[in-house]
Write a protein that holds these residues in place. Structure first.
Motif, PDB file in Angstrom:
ATOM      1  N   ARG A 199      12.975  -4.306  14.560  1.00 28.29           N
ATOM      2  CA  ARG A 199      11.986  -4.203  13.647  1.00 28.29           C
ATOM      3  C   ARG A 199      11.827  -5.117  12.850  1.00 28.29           C
ATOM      4  NH1 ARG A 199       8.020  -0.671  15.206  1.00 28.29           N
ATOM      5  NH2 ARG A 199       6.894   0.370  13.693  1.00 28.29           N
ATOM      6  N   CYS A 200      10.525  -5.581  12.406  1.00 26.71           N
ATOM      7  CA  CYS A 200      10.326  -6.675  11.587  1.00 26.71           C
ATOM      8  C   CYS A 200      10.808  -6.433  10.191  1.00 26.71           C
ATOM      9  CB  CYS A 200       8.731  -7.036  11.446  1.00 26.71           C
ATOM     10  SG  CYS A 200       8.451  -8.238  10.084  1.00 26.71           S
ATOM     11  N   THR A 201      11.619  -7.564   9.780  1.00 29.10           N
ATOM     12  CA  THR A 201      12.394  -7.234   8.527  1.00 29.10           C
ATOM     13  C   THR A 201      11.284  -7.457   7.314  1.00 29.10           C
ATOM     14  OG1 THR A 201      14.085  -8.963   9.681  1.00 29.10           O
ATOM     15  CG2 THR A 201      14.318  -8.139   7.200  1.00 29.10           C
ATOM     16  N   ALA A 202      10.320  -8.322   7.625  1.00 30.87           N
ATOM     17  CA  ALA A 202       9.282  -8.430   6.393  1.00 30.87           C
ATOM     18  C   ALA A 202       8.167  -7.072   6.226  1.00 30.87           C
ATOM     19  CB  ALA A 202       8.450  -9.730   6.594  1.00 30.87           C
ATOM     20  N   CYS A 203       7.598  -7.022   7.286  1.00 27.73           N
ATOM     21  CA  CYS A 203       6.695  -5.795   6.956  1.00 27.73           C
ATOM     22  C   CYS A 203       6.947  -4.583   7.559  1.00 27.73           C
ATOM     23  CB  CYS A 203       5.201  -6.185   7.846  1.00 27.73           C
ATOM     24  SG  CYS A 203       5.324  -6.128   9.569  1.00 27.73           S
ATOM     25  N   GLY A 204       8.072  -4.410   8.390  1.00 30.70           N
ATOM     26  CA  GLY A 204       8.592  -3.212   8.839  1.00 30.70           C
ATOM     27  C   GLY A 204       7.642  -2.325   9.995  1.00 30.70           C
ATOM     28  N   TYR A 210       9.328 -13.428  16.600  1.00 28.80           N
ATOM     29  CA  TYR A 210       7.996 -13.378  15.733  1.00 28.80           C
ATOM     30  C   TYR A 210       7.567 -11.793  15.585  1.00 28.80           C
ATOM     31  CZ  TYR A 210       4.263 -13.319  18.801  1.00 28.80           C
ATOM     32  OH  TYR A 210       3.257 -13.066  19.777  1.00 28.80           O
ATOM     33  N   CYS A 211       7.064 -11.680  14.443  1.00 28.37           N
ATOM     34  CA  CYS A 211       6.190 -10.543  14.172  1.00 28.37           C
ATOM     35  C   CYS A 211       4.642 -10.713  14.278  1.00 28.37           C
ATOM     36  CB  CYS A 211       6.436  -9.875  12.890  1.00 28.37           C
ATOM     37  SG  CYS A 211       5.300  -8.307  12.658  1.00 28.37           S
ATOM     38  N   PRO A 212       4.158 -10.117  15.408  1.00 26.74           N
ATOM     39  CA  PRO A 212       2.545 -10.227  15.407  1.00 26.74           C
ATOM     40  C   PRO A 212       1.836  -9.586  14.551  1.00 26.74           C
ATOM     41  CG  PRO A 212       3.766  -9.206  17.501  1.00 26.74           C
ATOM     42  CD  PRO A 212       4.672  -9.150  16.076  1.00 26.74           C
ATOM     43  N   GLU A 213       2.229  -8.596  13.649  1.00 18.37           N
ATOM     44  CA  GLU A 213       1.699  -7.963  12.461  1.00 18.37           C
ATOM     45  C   GLU A 213       1.661  -9.030  11.081  1.00 18.37           C
ATOM     46  OE1 GLU A 213       0.262  -5.191  11.747  1.00 18.37           O
ATOM     47  OE2 GLU A 213       0.114  -5.451   9.628  1.00 18.37           O
ATOM     48  N   CYS A 214       2.768  -9.545  11.185  1.00 18.35           N
ATOM     49  CA  CYS A 214       2.873 -10.496   9.809  1.00 18.35           C
ATOM     50  C   CYS A 214       3.078 -12.077   9.989  1.00 18.35           C
ATOM     51  CB  CYS A 214       3.747  -9.879   8.612  1.00 18.35           C
ATOM     52  SG  CYS A 214       5.421  -9.960   9.013  1.00 18.35           S
ATOM     53  N   GLY A 215       3.765 -12.415  11.035  1.00 15.95           N
ATOM     54  CA  GLY A 215       4.173 -13.832  11.410  1.00 15.95           C
ATOM     55  C   GLY A 215       5.493 -14.152  10.926  1.00 15.95           C
ATOM     56  N   TYR A 216       6.251 -12.964  10.387  1.00 13.68           N
ATOM     57  CA  TYR A 216       7.630 -13.375  10.218  1.00 13.68           C
ATOM     58  C   TYR A 216       8.442 -13.731  11.524  1.00 13.68           C
ATOM     59  CZ  TYR A 216      12.478 -11.935   9.255  1.00 13.68           C
ATOM     60  OH  TYR A 216      13.813 -11.872   9.194  1.00 13.68           O
ATOM     61  N   VAL A 217       9.268 -14.721  11.340  1.00 16.65           N
ATOM     62  CA  VAL A 217      10.182 -15.171  12.333  1.00 16.65           C
ATOM     63  C   VAL A 217      11.594 -15.152  12.023  1.00 16.65           C
ATOM     64  CG1 VAL A 217      10.910 -17.428  13.452  1.00 16.65           C
ATOM     65  CG2 VAL A 217       8.368 -16.903  13.225  1.00 16.65           C
TER      66      VAL A 217
HETATM   67 ZN   LIG Z   1       6.032  -8.176  10.210  1.00 13.87          ZN
END
Ligand SMILES: [Zn+2]
Length: 405
Positions: free
Chosen positions: A15-20, A59-66
Protein backbone atom coordinates in the motif's frame (compact mmCIF):
# COMPACT_ATOMS: atom_id res chain seq x y z
CA UNK A 1 2.46 0.39 -17.63
CA UNK A 2 4.74 -2.61 -18.17
CA UNK A 3 7.59 -2.98 -15.73
CA UNK A 4 10.99 -2.92 -17.44
CA UNK A 5 13.15 -6.00 -17.14
CA UNK A 6 12.30 -9.11 -15.23
CA UNK A 7 10.27 -8.58 -12.12
CA UNK A 8 11.61 -11.87 -10.74
CA UNK A 9 9.24 -13.42 -8.27
CA UNK A 10 5.81 -12.55 -7.01
CA UNK A 11 4.99 -8.91 -6.61
CA UNK A 12 4.46 -8.04 -2.96
CA UNK A 13 1.33 -5.99 -2.35
CA UNK A 14 2.46 -2.73 -0.89
CA UNK A 15 0.00 0.00 0.00
CA UNK A 16 1.30 3.50 -0.76
CA UNK A 17 3.33 4.74 2.20
CA UNK A 18 2.56 8.37 1.38
CA UNK A 19 -1.17 8.66 0.65
CA UNK A 20 -2.29 5.21 1.83
CA UNK A 21 -4.88 5.09 -0.95
CA UNK A 22 -3.45 2.88 -3.67
CA UNK A 23 -1.25 -0.20 -4.05
CA UNK A 24 2.17 0.51 -5.55
CA UNK A 25 2.76 -0.48 -9.20
CA UNK A 26 6.26 -1.69 -10.30
CA UNK A 27 7.86 0.31 -13.12
CA UNK A 28 11.65 -0.26 -13.14
CA UNK A 29 13.77 -3.19 -12.05
CA UNK A 30 17.38 -1.97 -11.82
CA UNK A 31 18.63 -5.35 -10.63
CA UNK A 32 21.38 -5.62 -8.02
CA UNK A 33 23.17 -2.46 -6.92
CA UNK A 34 25.70 -1.69 -4.15
CA UNK A 35 24.09 -1.64 -0.70
CA UNK A 36 26.81 0.41 0.99
CA UNK A 37 27.39 3.31 -1.34
CA UNK A 38 28.70 5.48 1.51
CA UNK A 39 31.33 3.00 2.72
CA UNK A 40 34.92 2.83 1.51
CA UNK A 41 36.99 -0.27 2.22
CA UNK A 42 40.62 -0.70 3.29
CA UNK A 43 41.30 -3.39 0.68
CA UNK A 44 40.09 -4.09 -2.83
CA UNK A 45 39.12 -7.65 -1.82
CA UNK A 46 36.74 -6.38 0.86
CA UNK A 47 35.33 -3.79 -1.53
CA UNK A 48 34.71 -6.38 -4.26
CA UNK A 49 32.96 -8.65 -1.75
CA UNK A 50 30.64 -5.93 -0.40
CA UNK A 51 26.93 -6.71 -0.62
CA UNK A 52 24.47 -6.05 -3.42
CA UNK A 53 20.77 -5.42 -2.99
CA UNK A 54 17.92 -5.31 -5.42
CA UNK A 55 16.33 -2.08 -6.60
CA UNK A 56 12.81 -2.67 -7.81
CA UNK A 57 10.99 0.64 -8.11
CA UNK A 58 7.23 0.96 -7.82
CA UNK A 59 5.00 4.04 -7.85
CA UNK A 60 1.64 5.19 -6.59
CA UNK A 61 -0.75 6.28 -9.37
CA UNK A 62 -2.66 8.36 -6.83
CA UNK A 63 0.17 10.56 -5.48
CA UNK A 64 3.37 9.76 -7.43
CA UNK A 65 5.25 8.35 -4.43
CA UNK A 66 8.06 5.93 -5.42
CA UNK A 67 9.59 3.16 -3.35
CA UNK A 68 11.99 0.23 -3.66
CA UNK A 69 9.70 -2.79 -3.25
CA UNK A 70 12.73 -5.06 -2.73
CA UNK A 71 14.27 -3.00 0.11
CA UNK A 72 15.44 -5.24 2.96
CA UNK A 73 16.36 -3.32 6.12
CA UNK A 74 18.28 -6.38 7.38
CA UNK A 75 21.04 -6.04 4.74
CA UNK A 76 21.74 -2.36 5.43
CA UNK A 77 23.22 -1.67 8.85
CA UNK A 78 24.24 1.91 9.63
CA UNK A 79 27.38 2.39 11.71
CA UNK A 80 30.27 4.78 12.26
CA UNK A 81 32.36 3.33 9.42
CA UNK A 82 30.06 5.05 6.93
CA UNK A 83 30.92 8.44 5.62
CA UNK A 84 28.05 10.08 3.83
CA UNK A 85 29.19 13.49 5.00
CA UNK A 86 28.64 16.21 2.42
CA UNK A 87 30.30 18.92 4.50
CA UNK A 88 33.70 18.40 2.86
CA UNK A 89 32.32 20.25 -0.13
CA UNK A 90 32.47 24.07 0.11
CA UNK A 91 29.25 24.34 -1.95
CA UNK A 92 27.34 22.16 0.51
CA UNK A 93 28.89 24.03 3.47
CA UNK A 94 27.68 27.38 2.13
CA UNK A 95 24.22 25.94 1.46
CA UNK A 96 24.02 24.50 4.98
CA UNK A 97 25.13 27.77 6.63
CA UNK A 98 22.43 29.69 4.72
CA UNK A 99 19.85 27.16 5.83
CA UNK A 100 20.87 27.59 9.49
CA UNK A 101 20.39 31.35 9.18
CA UNK A 102 16.98 30.82 7.61
CA UNK A 103 15.74 28.38 10.28
CA UNK A 104 17.07 30.54 13.14
CA UNK A 105 15.24 33.56 11.69
CA UNK A 106 11.98 31.82 10.85
CA UNK A 107 11.16 29.73 13.90
CA UNK A 108 11.02 30.77 17.58
CA UNK A 109 14.02 28.75 18.76
CA UNK A 110 15.80 30.96 21.32
CA UNK A 111 16.07 28.93 24.53
CA UNK A 112 14.18 26.08 22.88
CA UNK A 113 15.09 22.56 21.79
CA UNK A 114 15.78 21.16 18.35
CA UNK A 115 15.81 17.42 17.60
CA UNK A 116 17.97 16.54 14.62
CA UNK A 117 17.19 13.02 13.46
CA UNK A 118 19.96 11.70 11.22
CA UNK A 119 22.42 14.41 12.30
CA UNK A 120 25.45 12.97 10.49
CA UNK A 121 28.60 14.31 12.19
CA UNK A 122 26.64 17.14 13.83
CA UNK A 123 27.94 20.14 11.85
CA UNK A 124 24.48 21.44 11.02
CA UNK A 125 23.02 21.02 14.54
CA UNK A 126 26.04 22.63 16.26
CA UNK A 127 25.77 25.61 13.97
CA UNK A 128 22.01 25.88 14.43
CA UNK A 129 22.34 25.77 18.26
CA UNK A 130 25.02 28.45 18.08
CA UNK A 131 23.17 30.81 15.72
CA UNK A 132 19.67 30.31 17.19
CA UNK A 133 20.83 30.20 20.86
CA UNK A 134 18.98 26.95 21.48
CA UNK A 135 19.68 23.43 22.70
CA UNK A 136 19.77 20.46 20.42
CA UNK A 137 19.79 16.69 20.49
CA UNK A 138 21.25 14.93 17.48
CA UNK A 139 20.77 11.24 16.67
CA UNK A 140 22.70 9.20 14.15
CA UNK A 141 24.07 5.67 14.03
CA UNK A 142 26.83 7.05 11.79
CA UNK A 143 27.82 9.79 14.28
CA UNK A 144 31.47 9.15 15.15
CA UNK A 145 32.26 12.16 17.39
CA UNK A 146 32.09 12.50 21.17
CA UNK A 147 28.68 11.77 22.69
CA UNK A 148 27.03 13.76 25.47
CA UNK A 149 26.81 17.56 25.78
CA UNK A 150 28.88 19.71 23.45
CA UNK A 151 29.94 23.36 24.05
CA UNK A 152 27.58 24.47 21.24
CA UNK A 153 24.51 23.43 23.26
CA UNK A 154 24.03 20.25 21.24
CA UNK A 155 24.04 16.75 22.68
CA UNK A 156 24.77 13.79 20.43
CA UNK A 157 23.44 10.26 20.66
CA UNK A 158 25.13 7.55 18.59
CA UNK A 159 22.28 5.38 17.37
CA UNK A 160 18.89 5.69 15.74
CA UNK A 161 16.44 8.07 17.40
CA UNK A 162 14.20 5.90 19.55
CA UNK A 163 11.47 8.53 19.74
CA UNK A 164 10.32 7.00 23.04
CA UNK A 165 9.13 8.54 26.31
CA UNK A 166 12.70 9.76 27.01
CA UNK A 167 12.70 11.97 23.92
CA UNK A 168 12.89 15.58 25.15
CA UNK A 169 10.04 17.97 24.32
CA UNK A 170 11.03 19.83 21.15
CA UNK A 171 10.19 23.08 19.40
CA UNK A 172 11.64 22.08 16.03
CA UNK A 173 12.52 18.70 14.57
CA UNK A 174 14.92 18.66 11.65
CA UNK A 175 15.81 15.70 9.50
CA UNK A 176 18.05 16.18 6.52
CA UNK A 177 18.68 13.35 4.05
CA UNK A 178 17.43 10.68 6.41
CA UNK A 179 13.64 10.50 5.86
CA UNK A 180 14.13 8.76 2.49
CA UNK A 181 16.24 6.06 4.21
CA UNK A 182 13.42 4.95 6.52
CA UNK A 183 11.57 1.71 5.90
CA UNK A 184 8.43 3.32 7.35
CA UNK A 185 8.56 7.12 6.97
CA UNK A 186 4.83 7.45 7.68
CA UNK A 187 5.12 5.93 11.17
CA UNK A 188 8.13 8.18 11.83
CA UNK A 189 6.02 11.29 11.19
CA UNK A 190 3.08 9.91 13.18
CA UNK A 191 5.38 9.21 16.12
CA UNK A 192 6.83 12.73 16.02
CA UNK A 193 3.29 14.10 15.91
CA UNK A 194 2.39 12.04 19.00
CA UNK A 195 5.50 13.25 20.81
CA UNK A 196 4.59 16.87 20.08
CA UNK A 197 1.31 16.29 21.95
CA UNK A 198 -0.38 19.65 22.60
CA UNK A 199 2.84 21.65 22.28
CA UNK A 200 3.45 23.93 19.33
CA UNK A 201 6.09 22.27 17.17
CA UNK A 202 7.68 22.86 13.81
CA UNK A 203 9.56 20.57 11.49
CA UNK A 204 12.02 20.85 8.60
CA UNK A 205 12.59 17.80 6.40
CA UNK A 206 15.01 17.71 3.48
CA UNK A 207 15.25 14.86 0.98
CA UNK A 208 16.64 14.37 -2.53
CA UNK A 209 13.95 15.63 -4.92
CA UNK A 210 12.39 12.72 -6.78
CA UNK A 211 11.31 15.11 -9.53
CA UNK A 212 15.03 15.58 -10.22
CA UNK A 213 16.21 12.03 -9.57
CA UNK A 214 13.60 10.32 -11.73
CA UNK A 215 13.65 12.88 -14.56
CA UNK A 216 17.44 12.48 -14.97
CA UNK A 217 19.78 9.50 -15.36
CA UNK A 218 19.00 8.36 -11.81
CA UNK A 219 22.51 8.16 -10.33
CA UNK A 220 20.90 9.05 -7.01
CA UNK A 221 18.60 6.01 -7.12
CA UNK A 222 20.71 4.19 -4.54
CA UNK A 223 20.00 1.29 -2.23
CA UNK A 224 19.89 3.30 1.03
CA UNK A 225 17.13 5.48 -0.47
CA UNK A 226 13.96 3.51 0.11
CA UNK A 227 11.54 6.31 -0.81
CA UNK A 228 11.52 8.95 -3.55
CA UNK A 229 9.40 12.01 -2.79
CA UNK A 230 8.46 14.97 -4.93
CA UNK A 231 6.48 17.92 -3.54
CA UNK A 232 3.07 16.34 -3.95
CA UNK A 233 3.79 12.95 -2.35
CA UNK A 234 5.70 14.68 0.45
CA UNK A 235 2.70 16.89 1.08
CA UNK A 236 0.42 13.84 1.15
CA UNK A 237 2.52 11.94 3.68
CA UNK A 238 3.03 14.85 6.10
CA UNK A 239 -0.67 15.76 6.04
CA UNK A 240 -1.79 12.15 6.44
CA UNK A 241 0.48 11.89 9.49
CA UNK A 242 -1.30 14.85 11.12
CA UNK A 243 1.09 17.71 10.31
CA UNK A 244 0.32 20.93 8.51
CA UNK A 245 2.48 21.76 5.49
CA UNK A 246 3.78 25.33 5.73
CA UNK A 247 6.03 25.43 2.68
CA UNK A 248 7.85 23.20 0.24
CA UNK A 249 10.23 23.80 -2.62
CA UNK A 250 13.50 22.79 -4.20
CA UNK A 251 16.99 23.89 -3.17
CA UNK A 252 20.60 23.24 -4.17
CA UNK A 253 20.23 23.49 -7.95
CA UNK A 254 16.86 21.74 -7.72
CA UNK A 255 18.32 18.51 -6.36
CA UNK A 256 16.95 18.78 -2.82
CA UNK A 257 13.37 19.06 -1.70
CA UNK A 258 12.42 20.63 1.62
CA UNK A 259 9.17 20.76 3.50
CA UNK A 260 8.40 22.88 6.55
CA UNK A 261 5.64 21.56 8.75
CA UNK A 262 3.90 22.49 12.00
CA UNK A 263 1.42 21.31 14.55
CA UNK A 264 -0.46 23.37 17.18
CA UNK A 265 1.44 26.40 15.90
CA UNK A 266 0.63 29.43 13.75
CA UNK A 267 2.54 29.94 10.50
CA UNK A 268 5.81 31.69 11.36
CA UNK A 269 5.69 35.46 10.92
CA UNK A 270 9.40 36.17 11.26
CA UNK A 271 12.22 35.61 8.84
CA UNK A 272 11.85 34.90 5.17
CA UNK A 273 10.57 31.97 3.19
CA UNK A 274 13.05 29.75 1.42
CA UNK A 275 13.27 30.26 -2.34
CA UNK A 276 11.34 28.07 -4.70
CA UNK A 277 8.18 27.92 -2.58
CA UNK A 278 5.48 25.79 -4.20
CA UNK A 279 2.00 24.58 -3.42
CA UNK A 280 2.09 21.15 -5.02
CA UNK A 281 -1.13 19.78 -6.47
CA UNK A 282 -2.34 17.24 -9.04
CA UNK A 283 -0.45 19.03 -11.87
CA UNK A 284 2.81 18.29 -10.05
CA UNK A 285 1.70 14.71 -9.50
CA UNK A 286 1.06 14.33 -13.25
CA UNK A 287 4.52 15.72 -14.09
CA UNK A 288 6.01 13.20 -11.69
CA UNK A 289 4.01 10.35 -13.27
CA UNK A 290 5.42 11.36 -16.69
CA UNK A 291 9.00 11.15 -15.33
CA UNK A 292 8.22 7.75 -13.84
CA UNK A 293 6.83 6.50 -17.17
CA UNK A 294 10.11 7.29 -18.95
CA UNK A 295 12.52 6.36 -16.19
CA UNK A 296 13.44 2.72 -16.92
CA UNK A 297 14.25 3.47 -20.55
CA UNK A 298 16.19 6.66 -19.72
CA UNK A 299 18.19 4.91 -17.01
CA UNK A 300 19.21 2.05 -19.35
CA UNK A 301 20.08 4.49 -22.15
CA UNK A 302 22.28 6.63 -19.87
CA UNK A 303 24.11 3.57 -18.61
CA UNK A 304 24.90 2.50 -22.19
CA UNK A 305 25.80 6.01 -23.28
CA UNK A 306 28.36 6.38 -20.47
CA UNK A 307 29.87 2.94 -21.05
CA UNK A 308 30.50 3.84 -24.67
CA UNK A 309 31.70 7.36 -23.75
CA UNK A 310 34.28 5.89 -21.37
CA UNK A 311 35.36 3.39 -24.08
CA UNK A 312 35.85 6.24 -26.52
CA UNK A 313 37.81 8.43 -24.04
CA UNK A 314 40.06 5.52 -23.04
CA UNK A 315 40.71 4.65 -26.69
CA UNK A 316 41.58 8.30 -27.44
CA UNK A 317 44.19 8.30 -24.62
CA UNK A 318 42.28 10.91 -22.58
CA UNK A 319 42.91 9.16 -19.23
CA UNK A 320 39.31 9.90 -18.09
CA UNK A 321 38.68 10.20 -14.35
CA UNK A 322 35.64 10.49 -12.13
CA UNK A 323 35.64 13.34 -9.61
CA UNK A 324 33.36 12.56 -6.65
CA UNK A 325 33.26 9.23 -4.77
CA UNK A 326 29.99 9.86 -2.96
CA UNK A 327 26.89 7.74 -3.39
CA UNK A 328 26.16 9.10 -6.88
CA UNK A 329 29.73 8.34 -7.93
CA UNK A 330 29.53 4.79 -6.57
CA UNK A 331 26.29 4.17 -8.42
CA UNK A 332 27.73 5.66 -11.62
CA UNK A 333 30.83 3.43 -11.40
CA UNK A 334 28.72 0.34 -10.79
CA UNK A 335 26.57 1.04 -13.83
CA UNK A 336 28.99 2.69 -16.26
CA UNK A 337 32.49 1.45 -15.34
CA UNK A 338 32.19 -2.02 -13.77
CA UNK A 339 35.50 -3.09 -15.36
CA UNK A 340 37.49 -0.10 -13.97
CA UNK A 341 38.49 1.43 -17.27
CA UNK A 342 38.73 4.95 -15.79
CA UNK A 343 42.27 6.16 -15.05
CA UNK A 344 41.34 7.30 -11.54
CA UNK A 345 38.58 8.25 -9.11
CA UNK A 346 39.28 11.31 -6.97
CA UNK A 347 37.46 12.92 -4.07
CA UNK A 348 38.07 15.95 -1.82
CA UNK A 349 37.40 13.91 1.35
CA UNK A 350 40.82 12.79 2.72
CA UNK A 351 39.17 9.94 4.65
CA UNK A 352 38.55 8.20 1.32
CA UNK A 353 42.07 8.46 -0.09
CA UNK A 354 43.79 5.11 -0.59
CA UNK A 355 40.54 3.26 0.07
CA UNK A 356 38.31 1.23 -2.24
CA UNK A 357 34.73 1.72 -3.39
CA UNK A 358 32.04 -0.94 -2.96
CA UNK A 359 31.45 -3.68 -5.54
CA UNK A 360 33.60 -2.21 -8.36
CA UNK A 361 36.74 -1.82 -6.19
CA UNK A 362 37.90 1.52 -7.65
CA UNK A 363 40.60 3.12 -5.49
CA UNK A 364 39.99 6.73 -4.41
CA UNK A 365 42.82 9.27 -4.75
CA UNK A 366 43.58 12.83 -3.74
CA UNK A 367 42.56 15.24 -6.55
CA UNK A 368 46.12 16.64 -6.32
CA UNK A 369 47.32 13.44 -8.02
CA UNK A 370 45.69 14.67 -11.24
CA UNK A 371 48.37 17.36 -11.65
CA UNK A 372 50.70 16.25 -14.42
CA UNK A 373 48.74 13.01 -14.98
CA UNK A 374 47.76 13.85 -18.55
CA UNK A 375 44.03 13.60 -17.80
CA UNK A 376 41.98 15.42 -20.42
CA UNK A 377 38.44 14.38 -19.35
CA UNK A 378 36.90 14.68 -15.89
CA UNK A 379 33.48 13.17 -15.33
CA UNK A 380 31.26 14.51 -12.54
CA UNK A 381 27.87 13.15 -11.51
CA UNK A 382 26.69 16.14 -9.56
CA UNK A 383 26.17 19.39 -11.50
CA UNK A 384 25.90 21.34 -8.22
CA UNK A 385 29.66 20.95 -7.73
CA UNK A 386 30.61 21.93 -11.26
CA UNK A 387 32.03 25.37 -10.44
CA UNK A 388 34.08 24.26 -7.46
CA UNK A 389 35.56 21.27 -9.37
CA UNK A 390 36.29 23.48 -12.36
CA UNK A 391 38.15 25.96 -10.10
CA UNK A 392 40.06 23.16 -8.35
CA UNK A 393 41.20 21.73 -11.70
CA UNK A 394 42.47 25.11 -12.83
CA UNK A 395 44.37 25.48 -9.55
CA UNK A 396 45.99 22.08 -10.19
CA UNK A 397 46.93 23.17 -13.71
CA UNK A 398 44.82 20.38 -15.21
CA UNK A 399 43.37 21.37 -18.57
CA UNK A 400 40.50 18.91 -18.85
CA UNK A 401 37.00 18.93 -20.22
CA UNK A 402 34.31 18.56 -17.54
CA UNK A 403 31.66 16.02 -18.52
CA UNK A 404 28.47 16.08 -16.46
CA UNK A 405 26.89 12.64 -16.20
ZN1 LIG B 1 0.14 7.39 -2.87
Amino acid sequence: MTPAGSSGGRQPVHRCTACGRHDLVPFADLGEIPVYCGVHWASREEALASPLGRMWLAYCPECGYVRNLAFDPAVLVYDTTMDTNLHHSPAFGVFSAELVKHLAGRFPLRGGTVLDVGCGQGEFLRELCHVAACRGVGYDAMYAGPTGPDPSGATFVRGHARLDADTPPFDLVTSRHWFEHLDDPYSFLVRLRELAGDRPAYGYLEVPDAGYDLATAGWEVIYPHVSYFDGYSLRRIVERAGWRMLATGRLFAGMFRYVEISVNAPPPVNGTELPGGESPGPVDRDRQLASIAGFAERHAAERERWRSTIDRLVAAGDRPVLWGAGSRGVQFLHLADPDRRLAAVVDVNPRKWGRYLPVTGHEVSDPATLAGSGTRSVIITNPAYRDEIDAALRQLGVRAELLVA
